[in-house]
Design a protein around this motif. Structure first.
Motif, PDB file in Angstrom:
ATOM      1  N   PRO A 174       0.824  -1.208   0.000  1.00 55.12           N
ATOM      2  CA  PRO A 174       0.000   0.000   0.000  1.00 55.12           C
ATOM      3  C   PRO A 174       0.856   1.255   0.000  1.00 55.12           C
ATOM      4  N   GLN A 175       0.346   2.300  -0.615  1.00 53.43           N
ATOM      5  CA  GLN A 175       1.060   3.575  -0.661  1.00 53.43           C
ATOM      6  C   GLN A 175       0.057   4.675  -0.374  1.00 53.43           C
ATOM      7  N   LEU A 176       0.449   5.602   0.497  1.00 51.22           N
ATOM      8  CA  LEU A 176      -0.407   6.721   0.859  1.00 51.22           C
ATOM      9  C   LEU A 176       0.222   8.006   0.351  1.00 51.22           C
ATOM     10  N   LYS A 177      -0.603   8.924  -0.132  1.00 53.73           N
ATOM     11  CA  LYS A 177      -0.101  10.228  -0.554  1.00 53.73           C
ATOM     12  C   LYS A 177      -0.018  11.119   0.685  1.00 53.73           C
ATOM     13  N   SER A 178       1.108  11.787   0.873  1.00 54.51           N
ATOM     14  CA  SER A 178       1.279  12.625   2.060  1.00 54.51           C
ATOM     15  C   SER A 178       0.252  13.755   2.098  1.00 54.51           C
ATOM     16  N   ASP A 179      -0.157  14.272   0.945  1.00 54.20           N
ATOM     17  CA  ASP A 179      -1.183  15.322   0.922  1.00 54.20           C
ATOM     18  C   ASP A 179      -2.478  14.833   1.551  1.00 54.20           C
TER      19      ASP A 179
ATOM     20  N   ARG B  45       0.905  20.411   8.795  1.00 55.92           N
ATOM     21  CA  ARG B  45       2.318  20.036   8.681  1.00 55.92           C
ATOM     22  C   ARG B  45       2.721  19.002   9.729  1.00 55.92           C
ATOM     23  N   GLU B  46       1.758  18.572  10.536  1.00 54.69           N
ATOM     24  CA  GLU B  46       2.062  17.622  11.599  1.00 54.69           C
ATOM     25  C   GLU B  46       0.839  16.759  11.894  1.00 54.69           C
ATOM     26  N   ILE B  47       1.085  15.450  12.096  1.00 48.75           N
ATOM     27  CA  ILE B  47       0.013  14.541  12.498  1.00 48.75           C
ATOM     28  C   ILE B  47       0.517  13.653  13.620  1.00 48.75           C
ATOM     29  N   ASN B  48      -0.411  13.119  14.405  1.00 49.83           N
ATOM     30  CA  ASN B  48      -0.077  12.161  15.450  1.00 49.83           C
ATOM     31  C   ASN B  48      -0.483  10.775  14.982  1.00 49.83           C
TER      32      ASN B  48
ATOM     33  N   TYR C 289       3.190   8.842  18.262  1.00 47.39           N
ATOM     34  CA  TYR C 289       4.320   9.338  17.487  1.00 47.39           C
ATOM     35  C   TYR C 289       3.869  10.572  16.723  1.00 47.39           C
ATOM     36  N   ARG C 290       4.785  11.492  16.471  1.00 52.45           N
ATOM     37  CA  ARG C 290       4.481  12.705  15.725  1.00 52.45           C
ATOM     38  C   ARG C 290       5.230  12.657  14.398  1.00 52.45           C
ATOM     39  N   LEU C 291       4.499  12.817  13.301  1.00 50.99           N
ATOM     40  CA  LEU C 291       5.091  12.871  11.967  1.00 50.99           C
ATOM     41  C   LEU C 291       4.975  14.314  11.480  1.00 50.99           C
TER      42      LEU C 291
ATOM     43  N   LEU D 123      10.301  14.464   5.925  1.00 46.89           N
ATOM     44  CA  LEU D 123       9.478  13.944   7.014  1.00 46.89           C
ATOM     45  C   LEU D 123      10.340  13.550   8.202  1.00 46.89           C
ATOM     46  N   ILE D 124       9.868  13.891   9.402  1.00 48.02           N
ATOM     47  CA  ILE D 124      10.539  13.489  10.638  1.00 48.02           C
ATOM     48  C   ILE D 124       9.516  12.796  11.528  1.00 48.02           C
ATOM     49  N   LEU D 125       9.855  11.591  12.014  1.00 53.50           N
ATOM     50  CA  LEU D 125       9.005  10.843  12.922  1.00 53.50           C
ATOM     51  C   LEU D 125       9.663  10.846  14.295  1.00 53.50           C
TER      52      LEU D 125
END
Length: 70
Positions: free
Chosen positions: A33-38, A45-48, A56-58, A66-68
């Motif tokens: 599977p592949q997800l589009k970051s948009d 600009r940040e998700i949990n 975790y914070r991405l 991207l930083i996790l």
């Protein structure tokens, strides 16, 4: 479409009535599977991400990387 895929879509639609899924599947070879970051970030600009009872914070950096972090 396999029964398990169909069940997953039904669960997504039932979990948030009227909402679209939080991701868009993009065809990828080898069935990964592949997800589009948009789609994943939805304009932020940040998700949990909750994984095994840890959050975790991405984050998208100013350079677009991207930083996790835990």
């Amino acid at each position: 479409m396999t029964p398990s895929t169909n069940s997953r879509k039904q669960r997504l639609s039932l979990s948030m009535p009227g909402a679209r899924p939080a991701y868009t599947k993009v065809p990828v070879s080898k069935g990964k599977p592949q997800l589009k970051s948009d789609d994943l970030f939805s304009g932020t600009r940040e998700i949990n991400i909750l994984h095994n009872d840890d959050t975790y914070r991405l984050t998208i950096t100013k350079q677009g990387k991207l930083i996790l972090t835990k």
